[in-house]
Enzyme design. Structure first.
Site, mmCIF file in Angstrom:
data_model
loop_
_atom_site.group_PDB
_atom_site.id
_atom_site.type_symbol
_atom_site.label_atom_id
_atom_site.label_comp_id
_atom_site.label_asym_id
_atom_site.label_seq_id
_atom_site.Cartn_x
_atom_site.Cartn_y
_atom_site.Cartn_z
ATOM 1 N N ASP A 93 -24.317 -27.201 -21.713
ATOM 2 C CA ASP A 93 -25.080 -27.136 -20.458
ATOM 3 C C ASP A 93 -25.897 -25.849 -20.370
ATOM 4 O OD1 ASP A 93 -25.938 -28.137 -18.043
ATOM 5 O OD2 ASP A 93 -24.284 -27.263 -16.910
ATOM 6 N N HIS B 182 -34.337 -28.027 -23.995
ATOM 7 C CA HIS B 182 -33.630 -29.066 -24.768
ATOM 8 C C HIS B 182 -33.961 -28.937 -26.247
ATOM 9 C CE1 HIS B 182 -32.228 -30.697 -21.106
ATOM 10 N NE2 HIS B 182 -33.362 -31.242 -20.723
ATOM 11 N N TRP C 10 -29.502 -40.246 -16.425
ATOM 12 C CA TRP C 10 -30.634 -41.182 -16.283
ATOM 13 C C TRP C 10 -31.410 -40.889 -15.022
ATOM 14 C CZ3 TRP C 10 -32.041 -43.876 -20.333
ATOM 15 C CH2 TRP C 10 -31.088 -44.350 -21.249
ATOM 16 N N LEU D 122 -15.530 -33.442 -41.482
ATOM 17 C CA LEU D 122 -15.632 -33.237 -40.032
ATOM 18 C C LEU D 122 -16.079 -34.541 -39.370
ATOM 19 C CD1 LEU D 122 -15.858 -31.281 -37.499
ATOM 20 C CD2 LEU D 122 -18.252 -31.003 -38.125
ATOM 21 N N GLU E 292 -7.160 -27.399 -23.381
ATOM 22 C CA GLU E 292 -7.373 -26.067 -22.815
ATOM 23 C C GLU E 292 -8.852 -25.977 -22.446
ATOM 24 O OE1 GLU E 292 -5.113 -23.713 -22.227
ATOM 25 O OE2 GLU E 292 -3.581 -25.107 -22.939
HETATM 26 C C1 IPE Z 1 -23.312 -32.318 -18.138
HETATM 27 O O1 IPE Z 1 -24.351 -31.507 -17.703
HETATM 28 C C2 IPE Z 1 -23.826 -33.347 -19.099
HETATM 29 C C3 IPE Z 1 -24.296 -32.837 -20.384
HETATM 30 C C4 IPE Z 1 -24.179 -31.616 -20.832
HETATM 31 C C5 IPE Z 1 -24.905 -33.818 -21.230
HETATM 32 P P1 IPE Z 1 -25.104 -31.767 -16.311
HETATM 33 O O2 IPE Z 1 -26.102 -30.680 -16.166
HETATM 34 O O3 IPE Z 1 -25.612 -33.145 -16.249
HETATM 35 O O4 IPE Z 1 -23.918 -31.602 -15.271
HETATM 36 P P2 IPE Z 1 -23.952 -31.358 -13.698
HETATM 37 O O5 IPE Z 1 -24.911 -32.332 -13.126
HETATM 38 O O6 IPE Z 1 -24.421 -29.950 -13.478
HETATM 39 O O7 IPE Z 1 -22.548 -31.538 -13.248
HETATM 40 C C1 IPE Z 2 -27.723 -29.666 -20.560
HETATM 41 O O1 IPE Z 2 -28.626 -28.791 -19.983
HETATM 42 C C2 IPE Z 2 -28.399 -30.795 -21.296
HETATM 43 C C3 IPE Z 2 -28.303 -32.108 -20.642
HETATM 44 C C4 IPE Z 2 -27.664 -32.367 -19.557
HETATM 45 C C5 IPE Z 2 -29.012 -33.197 -21.268
HETATM 46 P P1 IPE Z 2 -29.261 -29.059 -18.551
HETATM 47 O O2 IPE Z 2 -30.532 -29.803 -18.746
HETATM 48 O O3 IPE Z 2 -28.297 -29.674 -17.638
HETATM 49 O O4 IPE Z 2 -29.599 -27.580 -18.107
HETATM 50 P P2 IPE Z 2 -29.371 -26.943 -16.672
HETATM 51 O O5 IPE Z 2 -27.935 -27.141 -16.310
HETATM 52 O O6 IPE Z 2 -30.285 -27.640 -15.735
HETATM 53 O O7 IPE Z 2 -29.707 -25.494 -16.860
HETATM 54 MG MG MG Z 3 -26.897 -28.917 -16.369
#
Ligand code: IPE
Ligand code: IPE
Ligand code: MG
Length: 258
Positions: free
Chosen positions: A22, A39, A71, A133, A209
Site C-alpha cells: 500500500d 503504481h 474496482w 518459491l 504475526e
Molecule cells: C489494500 O489497499 C489493497 C491492496 C494493496 C491491493 P487499499 O488502498 O485498497 O486499502 P484501503 O482502502 O486503504 O483499506
Molecule cells: C496500493 O497503493 C496499490 C493498490 C491498492 C492497487 P494505493 O493505490 O492504495 O496507494 P495509496 O494508499 O492511495 O497511497
Molecule cells: Mg491504499
C-alpha cells in the site's frame, strides 16, 4: 493450514509471508505526479521483495495487488493497473522460470478480460513445476469472497450427499480456500502506515504475526523486508498456549503437565 503447536519448534523464519503493498498513490502525490506513476514505481519494489524472499528461503510470498473493492477507483487508474498486471505477466515469465518460481493468481479472475485471463493461465501453466518459491498474486481478491466461495463448495458437497451438516468441520471449509495446499501466512506486512487488513486473507491470517510500516510501497526495499523479518523472529508465537508451554515444546518437543 491451521496453526498447530507441534509446528512451533520448526518455525524460525517465516515460511509464508503475505504483503499488503500500500501507498503507491501517496508516493506519487508527494512527487506532484498522478497516482498511476506510483503504481508503475511499485513494480520495482515487487521485484526486490521476490528476490529477497527467494534468497532467504521463504517458501511462499503472497502479494495483494488488487482488491475486490479497488474496482471502485477511477476508471483510468483501474485500467492502468490492469495494463501493468498484463505487462508483468507477459514479460516476467522467463525470469520466474529461471529462478524456479511458481506463479499463481488468487482471486476471482472471472471479472478480468479474456486476454488477461489467458495470460494468467499461460503464466501459471509455464511455472507450475517450479518449486523454490511460490509466488501468489492476489488480484480481484477479497477475504470475504474467498470464504463465501469455499462455503458454496461445501454446500455443493452436502447437496451431492458427500457430507452431512453434522460432519462439516473447519477443515472442510479450509480446504476450499485459496492457498489451501500450503502453509498459512506466518507474517503479514503492510506498508503505507495504515493499521488494517482491508479484506485480505481473513481466514488464513488468523495466527499470522502482523507488521506495519510507514514506508510507502515504492520505497520498500530488501532492507524494509529484513526489518520485518527481524521483528518476526523476536516474537513468541503461542497459538493459544502459555509461554511456559511454548518454551517446553521448543526444548523437548513434548508437552508436560504442571
Ligand atoms: C489494500 O489497499 C489493497 C491492496 C494493496 C491491493 P487499499 O488502498 O485498497 O486499502 P484501503 O482502502 O486503504 O483499506
Ligand atoms: C496500493 O497503493 C496499490 C493498490 C491498492 C492497487 P494505493 O493505490 O492504495 O496507494 P495509496 O494508499 O492511495 O497511497
Ligand atoms: Mg491504499
Amino acid at each position: 493450514m491451521t496453526g498447530n503447536a507441534a509446528d512451533i519448534q520448526s518455525i524460525q523464519l517465516p515460511r509464508h509471508v503475505a504483503i499488503i503493498m500500500d501507498g503507491n498513490g501517496r508516493w506519487a502525490t508527494q512527487r506532484g505526479k498522478r497516482r498511476t506513476y506510483g503504481h508503475r514505481a511499485g513494480a520495482q519494489a515487487v521485484r526486490s521483495a521476490i528476490a529477497f524472499a527467494r534468497r532467504n528461503g521463504i517458501e511462499a510470498l503472497t502479494l495483494f495487488a488488487f482488491s475486490s473493492e479497488n474496482w471502485g477507483r477511477p476508471a483510468h487508474e483501474v485500467s492502468v493497473l490492469m495494463e501493468l498486471f498484463m505487462g508483468v505477466l507477459k514479460r516476467e515469465v522467463p525470469d520466474l522460470l529461471a529462478n524456479d518460481i511458481r506463479l499463481r493468481v488468487i482471486g476471482d479472475t472471472s471479472r478480468f478480460s479474456k486476454r488477461l485471463q489467458k495470460n494468467i493461465e499461460i503464466a501459471e501453466q509455464h511455472t507450475a513445476e517450479c518449486r523454490t518459491l511460490s509466488l501468489n498474486i492476489a488480484a480481484n481478491y477479497g477475504g470475504r469472497w474467498d470464504i463465501t466461495q469455499a462455503a458454496k463448495q461445501v454446500f455443493k458437497e452436502m447437496q451431492a450427499g458427500r457430507l452431512t451438516l453434522d460432519e462439516v468441520a473447519e477443515d472442510d471449509l479450509a480446504r476450499h480456500l485459496q492457498l489451501a495446499d500450503g502453509p498459512a501466512p506466518d507474517l503479514l506486512i503492510r506498508t503505507g502506515g495504515d493499521l488494517r487488513i482491508s479484506n485480505f486473507l481473513l481466514w488464513q491470517l488468523a495466527y499470522a504475526e502482523l507488521y506495519f510500516t510507514e514506508v510507502l510501497w515504492p520505497d520498500f526495499t530488501e532492507l524494509t523486508f529484513a526489518d520485518a523479518i527481524n521483528s518476526f523472529v523476536k516474537r513468541e508465537r503461542r497459538f493459544g498456549l502459555t509461554s511456559a508451554q511454548i518454551q517446553q515444546l521448543a526444548g523437548s518437543g513434548d508437552l508436560q503437565e504442571d
